[in-house]
Design a protein around this motif. Structure first.
Motif, PDB file in Angstrom:
ATOM      1  N   GLU A  72       4.633  12.467  -0.635  1.00  0.00           N
ATOM      2  CA  GLU A  72       5.474  13.865  -0.422  1.00  0.00           C
ATOM      3  C   GLU A  72       6.912  13.541  -0.544  1.00  0.00           C
ATOM      4  O   GLU A  72       7.374  12.438  -0.583  1.00  0.00           O
ATOM      5  CB  GLU A  72       5.221  14.621   0.895  1.00  0.00           C
ATOM      6  N   THR A  73       7.709  14.762  -0.749  1.00  0.00           N
ATOM      7  CA  THR A  73       9.046  14.782  -0.835  1.00  0.00           C
ATOM      8  C   THR A  73       9.770  15.751   0.075  1.00  0.00           C
ATOM      9  O   THR A  73       9.289  16.552   0.725  1.00  0.00           O
ATOM     10  CB  THR A  73       9.556  15.097  -2.534  1.00  0.00           C
ATOM     11  N   GLY A  74      11.067  15.948  -0.015  1.00  0.00           N
ATOM     12  CA  GLY A  74      11.891  16.714   1.158  1.00  0.00           C
ATOM     13  C   GLY A  74      11.587  18.033   0.803  1.00  0.00           C
ATOM     14  O   GLY A  74      11.749  18.945   1.718  1.00  0.00           O
ATOM     15  N   THR A  97      21.678   9.678  -6.497  1.00  0.00           N
ATOM     16  CA  THR A  97      22.806  10.446  -6.966  1.00  0.00           C
ATOM     17  C   THR A  97      22.807  11.554  -7.885  1.00  0.00           C
ATOM     18  O   THR A  97      23.976  12.004  -8.246  1.00  0.00           O
ATOM     19  CB  THR A  97      23.907   9.277  -7.455  1.00  0.00           C
ATOM     20  N   ALA A  98      21.763  12.239  -8.303  1.00  0.00           N
ATOM     21  CA  ALA A  98      21.580  13.055  -9.234  1.00  0.00           C
ATOM     22  C   ALA A  98      22.091  14.535  -8.671  1.00  0.00           C
ATOM     23  O   ALA A  98      21.879  14.822  -7.535  1.00  0.00           O
ATOM     24  CB  ALA A  98      20.200  13.481  -9.498  1.00  0.00           C
ATOM     25  N   VAL A  99      23.218  14.912  -9.119  1.00  0.00           N
ATOM     26  CA  VAL A  99      23.884  16.449  -8.813  1.00  0.00           C
ATOM     27  C   VAL A  99      22.894  17.395  -8.914  1.00  0.00           C
ATOM     28  O   VAL A  99      22.861  18.248  -8.284  1.00  0.00           O
ATOM     29  CB  VAL A  99      25.085  16.725  -9.840  1.00  0.00           C
ATOM     30  N   GLU A 100      21.861  17.421  -9.891  1.00  0.00           N
ATOM     31  CA  GLU A 100      20.917  18.508 -10.069  1.00  0.00           C
ATOM     32  C   GLU A 100      20.138  18.467  -8.695  1.00  0.00           C
ATOM     33  O   GLU A 100      19.796  19.702  -8.188  1.00  0.00           O
ATOM     34  CB  GLU A 100      20.082  18.218 -11.036  1.00  0.00           C
ATOM     35  N   ASP A 103      21.780  20.187  -5.751  1.00  0.00           N
ATOM     36  CA  ASP A 103      21.906  21.691  -5.873  1.00  0.00           C
ATOM     37  C   ASP A 103      20.530  22.218  -5.760  1.00  0.00           C
ATOM     38  O   ASP A 103      20.374  23.297  -5.256  1.00  0.00           O
ATOM     39  CB  ASP A 103      22.551  22.180  -7.327  1.00  0.00           C
ATOM     40  N   MET A 104      19.430  21.502  -6.169  1.00  0.00           N
ATOM     41  CA  MET A 104      18.030  22.083  -5.944  1.00  0.00           C
ATOM     42  C   MET A 104      17.911  22.212  -4.347  1.00  0.00           C
ATOM     43  O   MET A 104      17.366  22.861  -3.664  1.00  0.00           O
ATOM     44  CB  MET A 104      17.142  21.137  -6.699  1.00  0.00           C
ATOM     45  N   LEU A 105      18.125  20.863  -3.785  1.00  0.00           N
ATOM     46  CA  LEU A 105      18.089  20.942  -2.263  1.00  0.00           C
ATOM     47  C   LEU A 105      18.520  21.956  -1.387  1.00  0.00           C
ATOM     48  O   LEU A 105      18.107  22.673  -0.753  1.00  0.00           O
ATOM     49  CB  LEU A 105      18.230  19.638  -1.699  1.00  0.00           C
ATOM     50  N   ILE A 106      19.729  22.366  -1.749  1.00  0.00           N
ATOM     51  CA  ILE A 106      20.563  23.434  -1.105  1.00  0.00           C
ATOM     52  C   ILE A 106      19.989  24.684  -1.267  1.00  0.00           C
ATOM     53  O   ILE A 106      19.957  25.506  -0.471  1.00  0.00           O
ATOM     54  CB  ILE A 106      22.151  23.000  -1.564  1.00  0.00           C
ATOM     55  N   LYS A 107      19.675  24.696  -2.676  1.00  0.00           N
ATOM     56  CA  LYS A 107      18.913  26.038  -2.789  1.00  0.00           C
ATOM     57  C   LYS A 107      17.551  26.298  -2.011  1.00  0.00           C
ATOM     58  O   LYS A 107      16.991  27.488  -1.797  1.00  0.00           O
ATOM     59  CB  LYS A 107      18.744  26.446  -4.346  1.00  0.00           C
ATOM     60  N   ALA A 108      16.930  25.171  -1.943  1.00  0.00           N
ATOM     61  CA  ALA A 108      15.729  25.106  -1.132  1.00  0.00           C
ATOM     62  C   ALA A 108      15.774  25.352   0.236  1.00  0.00           C
ATOM     63  O   ALA A 108      14.924  25.444   1.100  1.00  0.00           O
ATOM     64  CB  ALA A 108      14.863  23.819  -1.615  1.00  0.00           C
ATOM     65  N   GLY A 109      16.984  25.323   0.667  1.00  0.00           N
ATOM     66  CA  GLY A 109      17.364  25.643   2.298  1.00  0.00           C
ATOM     67  C   GLY A 109      17.823  24.392   2.998  1.00  0.00           C
ATOM     68  O   GLY A 109      18.089  24.406   4.084  1.00  0.00           O
TER      69      GLY A 109
END
Length: 582
Positions: A72-74, A97-100, A103-109
């Motif tokens: 599983e992942t975060g 260290t991927a910037v993408e 951004d995806m994690l922040i959008k996910a909450g």
């Protein structure tokens, strides 16, 4: 599961660390322990499954989670946290260290994203502190959005949310609950006479009283204006609700000391019960509101439960509303006209236009059944426009026949509040080329009491055009006579309840009718009595000084063909020549 704590007696930030690498946890724990800004208590979980099982535990302040947790992942953990409505900030750690990904994690909450190779005591401390502060600010903003800013009570949004959760609990435990709708009686009078600042103080006082009167398990909200709602959870039966409602009516209705004055207040209440009256929150609110409407009809300080009879009326009302929309658009409406007569000569001096609905299945539907529904639903606006246009069209037709017939048209308060009303009247009178002096608008007392400067300007403009304005059902509304001095009026219409309501041969309330006639004389207003059912009614009202009337003793409301034949044989020559009795 492993827990590390700091020394006793110090304020701690509790951190849940979800990390499948034991060595990484040791490094994170050491970094937190070495912080000089805060003391941390850590709890370690090494796999995704255990992390999900403790997400609902509120004993921690923040979650640190490794992005990769076996299979599983975060992202999965963030999704599960959102589903469980976890409000604790979640900080994701990863070797990527991927910037993408950031951004995806922040959008996910996620509250923050920390590269593992940059972890230090300072970085962790700053990230945790900022995440907690942001989450606290977000929760406060959410709380304010869900609260009424005036009283501090919940608003409609949070009330509906609480109600849905309470219904779910009641369904599981097979218990009952009650939804209460309440508003202040005559609250508008407080705003109009003492000002909105006093009204706001009164609402705040009422909200505070409500909080104190209900149980801790109950939820109180202000959903708008002077309307409050109360959710009574875990109710045994109607008796419990009656006790609480009676307590509210008595407690809220105590004299209210507000802004150097003491106000006598009362409340009206409507109640809907779960599961008897519905299983959906919005349905219960609708039915409680309908019960409130019924309680207000009983007078100030009453309450009413939603009943089966109200349910039947609700269903019937919805059917009538749907049918009325069709009636307006498909020529099912018809105007009848009731003659108004000179009581000395019995000559016809005008007519009142009365709408009838010819339902294709139910036959003629009484205005008593559909006018209130049209008013509540807003259909009174297109219905009123149809009546006015039909009356003007008929006036034009009578003019072509050589008859000059004054016509009275009833106008609802809602029509006057419609911005297009004034323009529609002007356009309709112009369209059919009728003499404005032959048109009379009958308005209720409520209209004049609520009139602002804009309405006064409209009344003056209409009257300057020649359109006559009268008060319908006079004496059944407000007791204040102040508006009679300020509003441009031509005529007062004595309500039938003062003439023939008691069914006796004589006038029902001769003292009241005489007082109204004297008032009209003093103000130089014409007066007409409706509801004249017997010869004695007509004789007595004439002896009191009223020279005009209408009622079944003279004529019933008649369809166009019948009223036209009557006008051809009964209309006075003076009217045919264009002279109107004034």
């Amino acid at each position: 599961m492993e827990k590390q704590t700091s020394s006793k007696g110090e304020k701690q930030i509790k951190v849940l660390v979800v990390e499948d690498d034991r060595q990484d946890f040791v490094l994170i724990n050491q970094a937190l322990k070495s912080s000089i800004r805060a003391k941390y208590e850590t709890e370690h979980i090494s796999n995704y499954k255990d992390a999900v099982s403790v997400l609902i535990d509120n004993e921690y302040d923040v979650i640190l989670v490794d992005y990769f947790l076996g299979d599983e992942t975060g992202f999965e953990l963030l999704k599960r946290a959102q589903e469980a409505r976890i409000e604790k900030p979640i900080i994701v750690m990863t070797g990527s260290t991927a910037v993408e990904l950031d951004d995806m994690l922040i959008k996910a909450g996620a509250a923050d994203f920390i590269p593992k190779d940059e972890i230090s005591s300072t970085l962790l401390d700053r990230s945790i502190r900022h995440a907690i502060e942001r989450k606290t600010a977000e929760q406060e903003i959410a709380r304010l959005v869900r609260r009424d800013p005036l009283t501090g009570l919940g608003n409609r949004y949070i009330f509906e949310e609480h109600m849905e959760l309470a219904i779910a609990r009641a369904a599981r435990s097979r218990s009952r609950l009650a939804v209460i709708f309440m508003d202040l009686d005559r609250f508008k009078d407080v705003n109009d006479t003492l000002g909105h600042h006093v009204g706001d103080l009164l609402l705040t006082l009422v909200g505070d009283r409500l909080r104190r009167l209900v149980r801790k398990s109950d939820f109180v909200a202000r959903i708008g204006g002077d309307e409050f709602t109360v959710l009574l959870d875990n109710i045994q039966g109607y008796h419990d609700v009656e006790m609480i409602v009676s307590k509210i009516i008595e407690g809220v209705g105590r004299p209210a000391p507000v802004s150097n004055t003491t106000l006598d207040i009362s409340v009206s209440i409507g109640v809907a019960m779960y599961p008897e009256n519905g299983a959906i929150g919005i349905e219960l609110m609708q039915k409680a509101d309908m019960a409130l409407y019924e309680s207000k009809a009983l007078g100030p300080g009453h309450y009413h439960f939603f009943t089966e009879s109200l349910q039947e009326r609700l269903v019937q009302g919805l059917e009538i509303e749907r049918g009325l929309k069709e009636a307006i658009n498909h020529s099912q409406l018809e105007l009848y006209y009731q003659p108004q007569v000179d009581l000395q000569t019995h000559d016809i001096v005008g007519v009142e236009a009365l709408v009838r609905w010819n339902h294709p299945e139910r036959g003629v539907v009484s205005p008593i059944d559909f006018i209130p529904i049209a008013t509540r639903s807003g259909l009174i606006i297109p219905l009123g426009e149809w009546v006015l246009e039909s009356a003007c069209r008929q006036m034009a037709a009578w003019n072509d026949m050589g008859f000059k017939v004054p016509v009275s048209v009833n106008v609802s308060p809602k029509q006057l509040k419609y911005r297009g009303f004034f323009d529609f009247v002007l356009k309709t009178v112009s369209k059919y080329g009728v003499d404005a002096t032959d048109l009379e608008l009958e308005l209720t007392e409520e209209v004049f009491i609520e009139s602002g400067s804009a309405s006064l300007h409209m009344f003056n403009t209409l009257r300057n055009m020649g359109i006559r304005i009268s008060i319908d059902d006079f004496g059944t509304g407000y007791s204040s006579m102040r508006y009679l001095k300020d509003i441009p009026l031509d005529r007062i219409k004595i309500d039938r309840s003062f003439v023939s309501e008691k069914g006796a041969g004589s006038i029902s309330d001769p003292a009241i009718t005489r007082a109204i006639i004297l008032l009209a004389e003093g103000l130089k207003l014409e007066v007409i009595a409706e509801g004249l059912e017997t010869e004695k009614h007509a004789k007595e009202i004439l002896e009191q000084g009223c020279s005009l009337g209408q009622g079944y003793y003279f004529y019933k409301p008649l369809p166009v063909r019948s009223i036209t034949r009557l006008l051809e044989t009964k209309l006075r020559p003076s009217l045919i020549a264009g002279e109107v009795k004034g």
